[in-house]
Design an enzyme around this catalytic site. Structure first.
Site, PDB file in Angstrom:
ATOM      1  N   ASP A 291     -49.591 -43.868 -78.984  1.00  0.00           N
ATOM      2  CA  ASP A 291     -49.816 -42.568 -78.344  1.00  0.00           C
ATOM      3  C   ASP A 291     -50.759 -41.690 -79.159  1.00  0.00           C
ATOM      4  O   ASP A 291     -50.815 -40.474 -78.941  1.00  0.00           O
ATOM      5  CB  ASP A 291     -48.477 -41.830 -78.179  1.00  0.00           C
ATOM      6  CG  ASP A 291     -47.956 -41.914 -76.748  1.00  0.00           C
ATOM      7  OD1 ASP A 291     -48.625 -42.548 -75.915  1.00  0.00           O
ATOM      8  OD2 ASP A 291     -46.883 -41.351 -76.463  1.00  0.00           O
TER       9      ASP A 291
ATOM     10  N   ASP B 109     -39.435 -47.945 -85.534  1.00  0.00           N
ATOM     11  CA  ASP B 109     -40.362 -46.832 -85.732  1.00  0.00           C
ATOM     12  C   ASP B 109     -41.478 -47.287 -86.659  1.00  0.00           C
ATOM     13  O   ASP B 109     -41.373 -48.302 -87.350  1.00  0.00           O
ATOM     14  CB  ASP B 109     -39.629 -45.627 -86.316  1.00  0.00           C
ATOM     15  CG  ASP B 109     -38.857 -44.852 -85.255  1.00  0.00           C
ATOM     16  OD1 ASP B 109     -39.050 -45.153 -84.055  1.00  0.00           O
ATOM     17  OD2 ASP B 109     -38.058 -43.965 -85.608  1.00  0.00           O
TER      18      ASP B 109
ATOM     19  N   ASP C 239     -42.580 -46.543 -89.506  1.00  0.00           N
ATOM     20  CA  ASP C 239     -42.395 -46.686 -90.956  1.00  0.00           C
ATOM     21  C   ASP C 239     -41.305 -47.688 -91.318  1.00  0.00           C
ATOM     22  O   ASP C 239     -40.963 -47.822 -92.498  1.00  0.00           O
ATOM     23  CB  ASP C 239     -42.052 -45.328 -91.571  1.00  0.00           C
ATOM     24  CG  ASP C 239     -40.774 -44.734 -90.989  1.00  0.00           C
ATOM     25  OD1 ASP C 239     -40.686 -44.686 -89.748  1.00  0.00           O
ATOM     26  OD2 ASP C 239     -39.888 -44.316 -91.755  1.00  0.00           O
TER      27      ASP C 239
ATOM     28  N   ASP D 187     -32.522 -41.640 -77.779  1.00  0.00           N
ATOM     29  CA  ASP D 187     -31.737 -42.781 -78.252  1.00  0.00           C
ATOM     30  C   ASP D 187     -30.250 -42.584 -77.978  1.00  0.00           C
ATOM     31  O   ASP D 187     -29.566 -43.476 -77.487  1.00  0.00           O
ATOM     32  CB  ASP D 187     -31.996 -43.021 -79.743  1.00  0.00           C
ATOM     33  CG  ASP D 187     -31.987 -41.727 -80.552  1.00  0.00           C
ATOM     34  OD1 ASP D 187     -31.615 -40.670 -79.993  1.00  0.00           O
ATOM     35  OD2 ASP D 187     -32.355 -41.766 -81.739  1.00  0.00           O
TER      36      ASP D 187
END
Length: 574
Positions: free
Chosen positions: A180, A239, A241, A333
């Site tokens: 994105d 994610d 990281d 989530d």
């Protein structure tokens, strides 16, 4: 005699403007002498001014006395009863908070003592590999690994590389990078990284969209709509990281393969930058308690807990049955987990599987993350409360856990009590000695809470008091976010991606305090105001009270000032 009389009668000044003794002895009509008029007028003014001053002084004294009486009346009839009522309310909340933490701690301890590990409760045999290579690969289910990202220049290589190194047949694995990014340079870097791994034989799909509608939830929802996703049985999410170990899928997917009622396998986060600064050490202590106690207890009690948004593997069928990803809150989530739980699906937390990740190193990033994590659940609770109560596929006890323990006690009462009791009620008590707080509420309960939290990170037990003071300050930020979310105020759906700085080697090269970090960007008025209030209370307590309560107030004010001026964490240029 006549002569003397005549001489006296004829003793008249020759100058008509001169003043004789008789002029002073006998009354003279007003206006007969300008000098006399001025002196008489000045005397009148002096007398009148003196009278006015006495009148003003009397009036001021009367007003002050009335204000003092009014203050005493307001104090005794309104403020003192209110504060005493607040003490009672805090007593109730403190018992609720302590009971919840003791309950979760006992459950977690029993699980460890009885060795009720997920591997003993669920079948998780490795996926069978036949001798024939083609047949062996076919025995592996198709897995999709989703990596949503947004301008993740510092860490995009970490997650993509870790996902592509997963031990799983290449033809049974799809790595979907959902980019994105609005930065064209970052977008190009991510695309080239995907192409690089594609040339190595990894099935990497680089996906973009026209806008950022729905933020992370919208990005994941768009990714699930791709045609090739329908052939995938399980979906792992990372994610940008997060760096799972190579055997991540080998250890998680078997739980889902052999247990058809399981919808989610959640693993534990491990932090590569926990030792970077004091801010990351404080976060590590909170997150370790969350995983080791809260997630462990929820998984063991009723097979339900809040999905952490990453480092987990879902059954794709459950995502579809639950309605997919919703962007109505910033807790997409938790939203999905609640809807899946209400359909009767079960979750399992496997703490032995650890996935490396990064903690926010800057106070700004941490505050934005905590705002999202507090605001989203509050709004979600408001939207789903009646839906939880009306659910027919879950037991009464599971509903009670979802509403009372998961939301009310842990996220609402705990946050409100922590801020109001330690940052408002205790400093106000200094100015109201009539208000008494029981010793058990003042000392025993906070001590018990601190000790219960210390089990999460034994190596940081020497920092537990500092962590306690830090959490009291962050409770202010969480409470504000909770109220914003519950009442759907302006920032209720604000989504700010947590700033990441990459691995520890990159972090060491960053200048800790940059010259272009403006002072006003490090100035947080609310924290500074409360810090000043606590400091004033500490000084007043030291001067006028016969106790040592000022030590806590002074210590708490220092932490408020440290956060108010952003003297915690790493400072980097924007």
């Amino acid at each position: 005699m006549q002569g003397s009389s005549t001489s006296i009668l004829h003793f008249v000044p020759s100058d008509p403007t001169s003043t004789s003794v008789l002029d002073f002895l006998s009354p003279t009509p007003r206006g007969t002498s300008p000098v006399h008029d001025r002196r008489l007028h000045a005397g009148d003014l002096a007398l009148r001014a003196g009278g006015d001053r006495l009148l003003v002084a009397d009036t001021v004294a009367a007003v002050v006395e009335s204000l003092v009486q009014a203050w005493r009346q307001v104090r005794m009839e309104l403020l003192v009863p209110l504060l005493r009522g607040a003490v009672v309310a805090c007593m109730v909340m403190s018992v609720i908070v302590l009971a919840e933490k003791v309950f979760l701690g006992v459950v977690s301890a029993v699980v460890k003592l009885l060795r009720r590990r997920p591997a003993r409760l669920y079948r998780c045999d490795p996926v069978v590999v036949e001798d024939d290579d083609e047949a062996g690969r076919a025995s592996f289910p198709m897995v999709l690994v989703q990596i949503p990202m947004y301008n993740e220049k510092e860490v995009y290589q970490l997650s993509i590389g870790a996902a592509c190194r997963l031990t799983w047949p290449a033809d049974r694995l799809i790595v979907q990078v959902l980019d994105d990014s609005t930065d064209a340079i970052v977008k190009e870097l991510v695309r080239k990284e995907c192409e690089r791994w594609g040339k190595k034989g990894i099935n990497v799909k680089y996906e973009t969209r026209k806008d950022r509608a729905g933020y992370k939830a919208g990005n994941l929802r768009e990714g699930m709509r791709r045609g090739y996703v329908q052939g995938c049985e399980f979906v792992a999410m990372l994610d940008a990281d997060f760096q799972p170990p190579p055997d991540f899928l080998l250890k998680t997917v078997p739980f889902l393969v052999h247990n058809p009622r399981l919808a989610l396998v959640q693993t534990r986060w491990e932090f590569v930058n926990a030792n970077d600064c004091l801010l990351t050490r404080m976060q590590e202590m909170s997150m370790d308690y969350h995983f080791k106690v809260e997630q462990e207890a929820g998984s063991s009690l009723c097979n339900f807990f809040g999905y952490n948004g990453t480092a987990g593997v879902w059954r794709r069928q459950v995502i579809d049955e639950s309605g997919g990803w919703e962007d109505r809150t910033t807790a997409e989530d938790m939203d999905l987990a609640l809807r899946a739980g209400l359909l009767g699906w079960e979750f399992v937390y496997v703490g032995s599987i650890k996935v490396k990740s990064e903690l926010p190193s800057t106070l700004k990033a941490y505050r934005s993350q905590q705002h999202r994590w507090s605001c989203g659940p509050a709004l979600l609770f408001k939207k789903m409360f009646w839906e939880i109560l009306a659910a027919k596929k879950v037991s009464f006890w599971k509903k009670l856990y979802m509403t009372y323990d998961f939301f009310i006690a842990r996220r609402i009462i705990s946050t409100f009590f922590t801020f109001f009791f330690f940052s408002v009620l205790l400093p106000m008590k200094v100015f109201f000695p009539e208000v008494q707080i029981p010793l058990w509420e003042l000392i025993l309960i906070p001590t018990a809470i601190i000790l219960l939290h210390s089990v999460g990170t034994p190596r940081s037990i020497h920092l537990i008091i500092l962590w306690f003071l830090f959490e009291n300050v962050m409770a202010l930020h969480r409470l504000k976010a909770t109220l914003i979310g519950f009442f759907e105020a302006g920032r209720a759906n604000e989504w700010i991606v947590t700033q990441k700085l990459g691995n520890i080697q990159k972090l060491k090269s960053i200048v800790r305090v940059t010259k272009n970090c403006r002072f006003k960007d490090r100035f947080h008025c609310l924290e500074l105001f409360i810090g000043g209030f606590l400091l004033t209370s500490a000084c007043y307590d030291y001067l006028y009270r016969d106790d040592i309560f000022y030590i806590f107030l002074l210590s708490q004010s220092i932490i408020y000032f440290a956060i108010g001026f952003e003297f915690m964490g790493v400072s980097v240029s924007s």
